[in-house]
Each structure stands twice: as C-alpha cells, then as structure tokens.
Write a protein that holds these residues in place. Structure first.
Motif, mmCIF file in Angstrom:
data_model
loop_
_atom_site.group_PDB
_atom_site.id
_atom_site.type_symbol
_atom_site.label_atom_id
_atom_site.label_comp_id
_atom_site.label_asym_id
_atom_site.label_seq_id
_atom_site.Cartn_x
_atom_site.Cartn_y
_atom_site.Cartn_z
ATOM 1 N N MET A 1 0.843 -1.168 0.000
ATOM 2 C CA MET A 1 0.000 0.000 0.000
ATOM 3 C C MET A 1 0.891 1.236 0.000
ATOM 4 S SD MET A 1 -3.573 0.863 1.366
ATOM 5 C CE MET A 1 -3.981 -0.119 -0.004
ATOM 6 N N SER A 2 0.431 2.247 -0.635
ATOM 7 C CA SER A 2 1.233 3.458 -0.742
ATOM 8 C C SER A 2 1.306 4.184 0.600
ATOM 9 C CB SER A 2 0.644 4.390 -1.801
ATOM 10 O OG SER A 2 -0.582 4.911 -1.351
ATOM 11 N N ILE A 3 2.374 4.910 0.769
ATOM 12 C CA ILE A 3 2.606 5.634 2.017
ATOM 13 C C ILE A 3 1.539 6.709 2.232
ATOM 14 C CG2 ILE A 3 4.199 7.328 1.053
ATOM 15 C CD1 ILE A 3 4.709 5.655 4.401
ATOM 16 N N SER A 4 1.044 7.284 1.163
ATOM 17 C CA SER A 4 0.030 8.331 1.310
ATOM 18 C C SER A 4 -1.275 7.757 1.887
ATOM 19 C CB SER A 4 -0.234 9.024 -0.020
ATOM 20 O OG SER A 4 -0.732 8.120 -0.963
ATOM 21 N N LYS A 5 -1.620 6.543 1.494
ATOM 22 C CA LYS A 5 -2.827 5.908 2.048
ATOM 23 C C LYS A 5 -2.630 5.585 3.524
ATOM 24 C CE LYS A 5 -5.320 4.489 -1.784
ATOM 25 N NZ LYS A 5 -6.720 4.399 -1.970
ATOM 26 N N LYS A 6 -1.427 5.111 3.875
ATOM 27 C CA LYS A 6 -1.144 4.807 5.273
ATOM 28 C C LYS A 6 -1.253 6.070 6.122
ATOM 29 C CE LYS A 6 1.840 0.848 4.449
ATOM 30 N NZ LYS A 6 3.175 0.280 4.598
ATOM 31 N N ILE A 7 -0.734 7.162 5.605
ATOM 32 C CA ILE A 7 -0.808 8.438 6.321
ATOM 33 C C ILE A 7 -2.255 8.890 6.448
ATOM 34 C CG2 ILE A 7 -0.213 10.896 6.179
ATOM 35 C CD1 ILE A 7 2.462 9.989 4.916
ATOM 36 N N ALA A 8 -3.036 8.711 5.398
ATOM 37 C CA ALA A 8 -4.442 9.114 5.427
ATOM 38 C C ALA A 8 -5.220 8.316 6.467
ATOM 39 C CB ALA A 8 -5.069 8.934 4.051
ATOM 40 N N HIS A 9 -4.941 7.019 6.576
ATOM 41 C CA HIS A 9 -5.631 6.188 7.559
ATOM 42 C C HIS A 9 -5.248 6.601 8.976
ATOM 43 C CE1 HIS A 9 -7.012 3.920 4.235
ATOM 44 N NE2 HIS A 9 -5.962 3.141 4.098
ATOM 45 N N LYS A 10 -3.972 6.890 9.184
ATOM 46 C CA LYS A 10 -3.509 7.333 10.502
ATOM 47 C C LYS A 10 -4.133 8.683 10.852
ATOM 48 C CE LYS A 10 -0.805 7.128 14.116
ATOM 49 N NZ LYS A 10 -0.971 6.124 15.139
ATOM 50 N N ALA A 11 -4.214 9.568 9.864
ATOM 51 C CA ALA A 11 -4.810 10.889 10.092
ATOM 52 C C ALA A 11 -6.289 10.769 10.453
ATOM 53 C CB ALA A 11 -4.633 11.760 8.854
ATOM 54 N N GLU A 12 -6.988 9.827 9.828
ATOM 55 C CA GLU A 12 -8.397 9.628 10.136
ATOM 56 C C GLU A 12 -8.578 9.169 11.585
ATOM 57 O OE1 GLU A 12 -12.376 7.525 8.264
ATOM 58 O OE2 GLU A 12 -10.422 6.914 7.516
ATOM 59 N N ALA A 13 -7.708 8.272 12.030
ATOM 60 C CA ALA A 13 -7.776 7.810 13.411
ATOM 61 C C ALA A 13 -7.464 8.943 14.378
ATOM 62 C CB ALA A 13 -6.818 6.640 13.622
ATOM 63 N N MET A 14 -6.484 9.761 14.038
ATOM 64 C CA MET A 14 -6.118 10.891 14.902
ATOM 65 C C MET A 14 -7.226 11.937 14.938
ATOM 66 S SD MET A 14 -2.067 11.199 13.987
ATOM 67 C CE MET A 14 -1.895 12.773 14.766
ATOM 68 N N LYS A 15 -7.873 12.160 13.802
ATOM 69 C CA LYS A 15 -8.988 13.111 13.747
ATOM 70 C C LYS A 15 -10.126 12.629 14.638
ATOM 71 C CE LYS A 15 -12.026 13.104 10.469
ATOM 72 N NZ LYS A 15 -12.738 13.117 9.203
ATOM 73 N N GLY A 16 -10.387 11.340 14.607
ATOM 74 C CA GLY A 16 -11.422 10.765 15.449
ATOM 75 C C GLY A 16 -11.109 10.928 16.924
ATOM 76 N N ASP A 17 -9.842 10.732 17.279
ATOM 77 C CA ASP A 17 -9.432 10.908 18.670
ATOM 78 C C ASP A 17 -9.613 12.357 19.108
ATOM 79 O OD1 ASP A 17 -8.340 9.983 21.150
ATOM 80 O OD2 ASP A 17 -6.455 10.954 20.599
ATOM 81 N N ALA A 18 -9.272 13.286 18.233
ATOM 82 C CA ALA A 18 -9.431 14.705 18.559
ATOM 83 C C ALA A 18 -10.909 15.067 18.729
ATOM 84 C CB ALA A 18 -8.811 15.563 17.464
ATOM 85 N N LYS A 19 -11.757 14.532 17.862
ATOM 86 C CA LYS A 19 -13.202 14.789 17.974
ATOM 87 C C LYS A 19 -13.743 14.227 19.285
ATOM 88 C CE LYS A 19 -15.407 14.925 13.434
ATOM 89 N NZ LYS A 19 -16.296 14.155 12.547
#
Length: 57
Positions: A1-19
């Motif tokens: 999987m591309s690094i950009s997708k991995k970063i996007a998935h991690k960012a989604e999890a972090m956004k959820g934690d912030a919310k």
C-alpha cells in the motif's frame, strides 16, 4: 500500500481521537460518538493495510 494511504488512515484515526476528546471536553455526546466512529474506521483501515502488506511479502 502506498505511504500516502497509510498516512491518510492514521490521520483519520487521529482526527477521530481529537473529535472524541473535544466532545468529552464540551459534554457533546454526539461529537464523542462521531469521534469514536472515525477513530475505529481509521484503525480498521490501518489493520487491513498491515494484513495486506503481510501477505505481499
């Protein structure tokens, strides 16, 4: 999987934690629930990526 997708998935999890945290701070149950949902989605996508990568090698 591309690094950009991995970063996007991690960012989604972090956004959820912030919310979830901001919902807890403001007392908004709706925001907490949205945050938990986003966090779980991101974590599931990360796990799926790890499984795919494990079978590639």
């Amino acid at each position: 999987m591309s690094i950009s997708k991995k970063i996007a998935h991690k960012a989604e999890a972090m956004k959820g934690d912030a919310k979830k945290t901001s919902g807890r701070a403001t007392g908004s149950r709706r925001l907490q629930a949205e945050g938990r949902g986003d966090q779980v989605k991101g974590n599931i996508k990360q796990a799926a990526t790890k499984i795919r990568d494990a079978f590639k090698h």
